[in-house]
Design an enzyme around this catalytic site. Structure first.
Site, PDB file in Angstrom:
ATOM      1  N   SER A  44       0.817  -1.216   0.000  1.00 45.19           N
ATOM      2  CA  SER A  44       0.000   0.000   0.000  1.00 45.19           C
ATOM      3  C   SER A  44       0.846   1.259   0.000  1.00 45.19           C
ATOM      4  O   SER A  44       1.928   1.293   0.594  1.00 45.19           O
ATOM      5  CB  SER A  44      -0.900  -0.009   1.243  1.00 45.19           C
ATOM      6  OG  SER A  44      -1.510   1.248   1.437  1.00 45.19           O
ATOM      7  N   GLU A  80       0.192   3.651   1.735  1.00 47.44           N
ATOM      8  CA  GLU A  80       0.228   4.099   3.128  1.00 47.44           C
ATOM      9  C   GLU A  80       1.561   3.745   3.798  1.00 47.44           C
ATOM     10  O   GLU A  80       1.887   4.292   4.846  1.00 47.44           O
ATOM     11  CB  GLU A  80      -0.937   3.499   3.923  1.00 47.44           C
ATOM     12  CG  GLU A  80      -2.290   4.094   3.587  1.00 47.44           C
ATOM     13  CD  GLU A  80      -2.483   5.503   4.152  1.00 47.44           C
ATOM     14  OE1 GLU A  80      -1.827   5.839   5.156  1.00 47.44           O
ATOM     15  OE2 GLU A  80      -3.300   6.258   3.588  1.00 47.44           O
ATOM     16  N   TYR A 107      -2.069   0.515  10.316  1.00 49.11           N
ATOM     17  CA  TYR A 107      -2.284  -0.147   9.032  1.00 49.11           C
ATOM     18  C   TYR A 107      -1.033  -0.041   8.165  1.00 49.11           C
ATOM     19  O   TYR A 107      -0.562  -1.042   7.604  1.00 49.11           O
ATOM     20  CB  TYR A 107      -3.478   0.473   8.307  1.00 49.11           C
ATOM     21  CG  TYR A 107      -3.630   0.015   6.874  1.00 49.11           C
ATOM     22  CD1 TYR A 107      -4.168  -1.231   6.581  1.00 49.11           C
ATOM     23  CD2 TYR A 107      -3.221   0.829   5.813  1.00 49.11           C
ATOM     24  CE1 TYR A 107      -4.298  -1.660   5.269  1.00 49.11           C
ATOM     25  CE2 TYR A 107      -3.349   0.408   4.503  1.00 49.11           C
ATOM     26  CZ  TYR A 107      -3.887  -0.843   4.227  1.00 49.11           C
ATOM     27  OH  TYR A 107      -4.006  -1.261   2.926  1.00 49.11           O
TER      28      TYR A 107
END
Length: 328
Positions: free
Chosen positions: A133, A135, A156
């Protein structure tokens, strides 16, 4: 006649899993998906693909399993013996990961280890896709590519960094064909209703139709690189068809704020967003990711993949889908 390819998808009931299942079935694959047991049906995104498993021509099969159950994963991998594994399952909501950090780490992070170890223990020759990801980049300034350092700003993001490195470790230590697809935000009408893009598109449609009057949002200044999910799952497939395993960024390379996305959605229905959008600090993250903008040059050069749908069109696609759904 060549043998039918078998693929296993974790997270098949999610946005990406449903589009990927469609794509693989169109390509003639036999598709197996892992779903969690629940007291309610959660297969609505793939119900249109349903095939009677007793039909001799069926090519879609669902199995109960969970990323926290290592023995079940070993059993499933050995039973299905897939040539390709697409690991998409995760606790994937960034804001929720602050409330459930341990659960997020156990599923999104360590769950990847359990799946890779199941493949190793089963001793099958398979290609493995890890859903990494954007992120993971977090606070690292854009543009971000495969060589950009990680600086996650949420449980996360941290769990995804663990999953990224464990996939690389199995590739290097056990000579496994394992790739990380570092996908920047990708959306569609199948996005979960709690994710900001779907929430905005849904609100614009419902306000236009007189069902609601306002929508409450958090940080409108966050900059994101939003693409169209069906294009991104094709990129996943292309990664596992390459001769050598490596890691890829998939992104549009464009930068828009949440405020821009709001404006695109409300423009589509002919409304002034400023009359309907309210601020609610409960939607703010404890640590914000200010700007994510991807550089997908490597994917374009090696895989021939390039994003076609950009955020203004994406917002229109999602908002129109909401209008159509509510009008029946």
């Amino acid at each position: 006649m060549s043998e039918t390819k078998r693929a296993l998808i974790t997270g098949i009931t999610g946005q990406d899993g449903s589009y990927l299942a469609e794509l693989l079935l169109e390509k003639g694959y036999e598709v197996h998906g892992i779903i969690r047991r629940a007291s309610t049906f959660n297969t609505h995104r793939i119900d249109h693909l349903y095939q009677d498993p007793h039909d001799p021509d069926a090519r879609l099969f669902l199995h109960y399993g969970d990323l926290t159950d290592a023995s079940r994963l070993v059993t499933l991998i050995a039973k299905v013996a897939p040539q390709e594994v697409y690991h998409l399952a995760a606790q994937s909501h960034v804001r929720v990961s602050f409330d459930e950090p341990e659960y997020t780490g156990n599923t999104t992070g360590v769950g990847t280890t359990r799946l890779l170890e199941a493949i190793r223990m089963a001793g099958i020759d398979t290609r493995f896709y890890q859903a990494s990801s954007s992120e993971m980049f977090g606070a690292t300034p854009p543009p971000q590519n495969e060589d950009t350092p990680f600086y996650p700003r949420s449980p996360y993001g941290a769990a995804k960094v663990y999953g990224y490195w464990i996939a690389r470790n199995y590739r290097e230590a056990h000579d496994m064909y394992a790739v990380n697809g570092i996908l920047f935000n990708h959306e569609s009408p199948r996005r979960g209703e709690t994710f900001v893009t779907r929430k905005i598109a849904r609100a614009a449609a419902r306000i236009k139709l007189g069902i609601d009057t306002d929508v409450y949002l958090g940080n409108l200044d966050a900059v994101r690189d939003w693409g169209y999910a069906p294009e991104y799952v094709e990129g996943m497939w292309r990664m596992l068809q390459a001769d050598e395993p490596t890691d890829y960024v998939l992104a549009t390379g464009t930068a828009y704020t949440v405020r821009d996305f709001v404006r695109f959605c409300f423009d589509h229905v002919g409304l002034d967003w400023q009359e309907h959008v309210k601020f609610d600090r409960t939607y703010l993250r404890p640590t914000e990711v200010d700007s994510l903008i991807g550089d997908a040059t490597k994917a374009q050069e090696i895989l021939g993949w390039k994003a076609q749908v950009l955020p203004p069109e994406l917002a229109s696609i999602m908002t129109q889908a909401e209008l159509d759904a509510h009008r029946g």
